[in-house]
Design an enzyme around this catalytic site. Structure first.
Site, short mmCIF file in Angstrom:
data_model
loop_
_atom_site.label_atom_id
_atom_site.label_comp_id
_atom_site.label_asym_id
_atom_site.label_seq_id
_atom_site.Cartn_x
_atom_site.Cartn_y
_atom_site.Cartn_z
CG ASN A 177 -0.21 0.11 2.53
OD1 ASN A 177 1.02 0.03 2.57
ND2 ASN A 177 -0.95 0.28 3.62
CG PHE A 193 7.97 -9.17 3.52
CD1 PHE A 193 9.00 -9.59 4.32
CD2 PHE A 193 7.90 -9.65 2.22
CE1 PHE A 193 9.97 -10.47 3.84
CE2 PHE A 193 8.86 -10.53 1.73
CZ PHE A 193 9.90 -10.94 2.54
CB SER A 230 11.90 -9.65 14.72
OG SER A 230 12.91 -8.92 15.37
CE1 TYR A 277 8.40 -4.77 14.02
CE2 TYR A 277 10.02 -5.23 15.74
CZ TYR A 277 9.59 -5.34 14.43
OH TYR A 277 10.35 -6.06 13.54
CE LYS A 298 7.75 -8.27 12.91
NZ LYS A 298 7.20 -8.44 11.55
CE1 TYR A 312 12.94 -12.62 7.77
CE2 TYR A 312 12.19 -10.35 7.98
CZ TYR A 312 12.09 -11.61 7.40
OH TYR A 312 11.13 -11.81 6.45
CG PHE A 313 19.60 -12.58 14.26
CD1 PHE A 313 18.81 -13.67 13.89
CD2 PHE A 313 19.98 -12.49 15.58
CE1 PHE A 313 18.43 -14.65 14.80
CE2 PHE A 313 19.62 -13.47 16.51
CZ PHE A 313 18.85 -14.54 16.11
NE ARG A 322 21.01 -5.28 18.78
CZ ARG A 322 21.30 -5.08 20.07
NH1 ARG A 322 22.29 -5.74 20.64
NH2 ARG A 322 20.59 -4.24 20.80
N1 UDP Z 1 22.56 2.09 17.36
C1 UDP Z 1 23.35 3.19 17.65
N2 UDP Z 1 23.04 4.38 17.05
C2 UDP Z 1 22.00 4.53 16.19
C3 UDP Z 1 21.20 3.39 15.89
C4 UDP Z 1 21.50 2.20 16.51
O1 UDP Z 1 24.31 3.10 18.42
O2 UDP Z 1 21.77 5.64 15.70
C5 UDP Z 1 22.89 0.79 17.97
C6 UDP Z 1 21.80 0.22 18.85
O3 UDP Z 1 21.96 0.67 20.18
C7 UDP Z 1 22.04 -1.28 18.69
C8 UDP Z 1 22.61 -1.43 17.30
O4 UDP Z 1 23.06 -0.14 16.91
O5 UDP Z 1 23.02 -1.70 19.61
C9 UDP Z 1 21.58 -1.91 16.28
O6 UDP Z 1 20.44 -1.09 16.37
P1 UDP Z 1 19.29 -1.13 15.30
O7 UDP Z 1 18.26 -0.11 15.69
O8 UDP Z 1 19.85 -1.03 13.92
O9 UDP Z 1 18.69 -2.61 15.42
P2 UDP Z 1 18.13 -3.41 16.72
O10 UDP Z 1 19.20 -4.36 17.10
O11 UDP Z 1 17.79 -2.41 17.76
O12 UDP Z 1 16.95 -4.11 16.16
#
Ligand code: UDP
Length: 343
Positions: free
Chosen positions: A37, A85, A129, A154, A158, A182-183, A236
């Site tokens: 959409n 999705f 997720s 959110y 999931k 998903y990671f 991560r």
């Molecule tokens: N992060 C950060 N600065 C940002 C966005 C994210 O330091 O502007 C860090 C966040 O704290 C986490 C990692 O990057 O440790 C991944 O964050 P993201 O939001 O991409 O994915 P999440 O793991 O939260 O789903």
């Protein structure tokens, strides 16, 4: 000659993961029907998919919350499989606007499932997720690691959606479901014709990095360097979006070729290798030869210190493995940013 493959309906197919998955499915020989959409995507994303494939695809602008419009898609197209999705995905916004998230993410999903049952379409692939693992006690997480209470609406959508799928697969004869957890999906297609298109200030790390490198953001904030991790920043599992798209193809193959061992299966989709925020930023700068100014700020609410995948089940059962080199992934993210900004 390979035999003709099934048709797959991709809801939310103009989004970041949806576009890459649509390309991967079409390249694997599936017929694809794509709906979106455009609530958080652009028609240009579909044009990008068509440019990569060198042909038009079957696309309809449909809101999956509109059950009658969705019914029209079921009436006209004979797909066996849906990849769902279509959902909102901003964690912070879901905390301030929970009803918006429950309404959109669950109603659209229920519509899909109800119509699948009614029209006897057997296979559902759901975008879940790693957020369902929360702050896990033991790392890496396997699919059997207990889920933890969701820390955002959110995340809760999931978990609820996983449970609904499990129950449907248990109750309805012939119904099959796979949830892919998903990671952290990052990067873009090597063509730079599709990629992530965040609206406004990006919440995710890599889009913020690329926008900072492009000069749109003054500096990146690294959220906390006092975690109990090797360099103090969070760990991560960053998975290339093209690899992630291929995991969907493997899951669709498994469902459509009758290879599932149970009605409902779950797979972790990650690399199995943790990277810290600081490592990722440094690798991005080195791989691309660009500077990303950053400051260390306070921790962000709700962030877990570390999560990464045990990918044994995805590797051995799904027959899928992440392949793309992280530096290539980070180069693709920057190439995409430059494409978007016409730099
Ligand atoms: N992060 C950060 N600065 C940002 C966005 C994210 O330091 O502007 C860090 C966040 O704290 C986490 C990692 O990057 O440790 C991944 O964050 P993201 O939001 O991409 O994915 P999440 O793991 O939260 O789903």
């Amino acid at each position: 000659m390979s035999t003709k493959k099934d048709t797959v309906l991709v809801s939310g197919g103009a989004g970041y993961i949806g576009t890459h998955t649509t390309v991967a499915l079409a390249e694997a020989g599936y017929d694809v029907v794509v709906i979106d959409n455009f609530s958080n995507s652009e028609p240009s994303a579909i044009e990008g998919v068509e440019k990569i494939l060198g042909r038009k695809i079957c696309f309809k602008q449909v809101d999956t919350c509109d059950k009658e419009a969705l019914r029209g898609v079921f009436e006209r197209h004979d797909f066996s499989t849906v990849i769902h999705f279509a959902a909102y995905k901003a964690v912070g916004e879901s905390v301030s606007e929970p009803l918006k998230y429950y309404q959109n993410n669950l109603v659209s999903y229920m519509n899909v499932l109800e119509l699948m049952k009614e029209y006897k379409r057997p296979n559902v692939l759901f975008s879940s997720s790693a957020t369902v693992y929360g702050n896990a006690d033991v790392l890496p997480v396997t699919e059997k690691t207990p889920r933890q209470d969701a820390t955002s609406p959110y995340g809760n959508t999931k978990q609820i959606a996983e449970d609904i799928l499990r129950d449907c697969c248990h109750a309805y004869e012939g119904f099959h479901g796979i949830a892919l957890r998903y990671f952290n999906p990052i990067g873009a297609h090597p063509s730079s014709l599709i990629g992530e298109l965040p609206r406004g200030v990006p919440n995710n790390l890599v889009p913020f990095i690329t926008q900072t490198a492009a000069g749109i953001r003054e500096r990146l904030s690294i959220f906390g360097n006092d975690y109990d991790t090797p360099d103090g920043t969070c760990l991560r599992d960053y998975i290339d979006v093209v690899d992630l798209a291929k995991a969907h193809v493997a899951a669709v193959d498994r469902m459509t070729e009758g290879k599932m061992e149970a009605g409902y299966e779950i797979f972790n989709v990650g690399t199995g290798t943790p990277l810290s925020v600081l490592e990722l930023v440094n690798r991005f700068m080195a791989a691309n030869g660009v500077n990303v100014p950053y400051v260390i700020t306070d921790r962000r609410d709700g962030d877990v210190p570390a999560v990464w995948a045990d990918t044994t089940t995805a590797n051995n059962v799904l027959g899928w493995k992440a392949e793309r080199d992280i530096d290539d992934t980070l180069r693709s993210a920057w190439a995409w940013e430059k494409h978007v900004r016409s730099l």
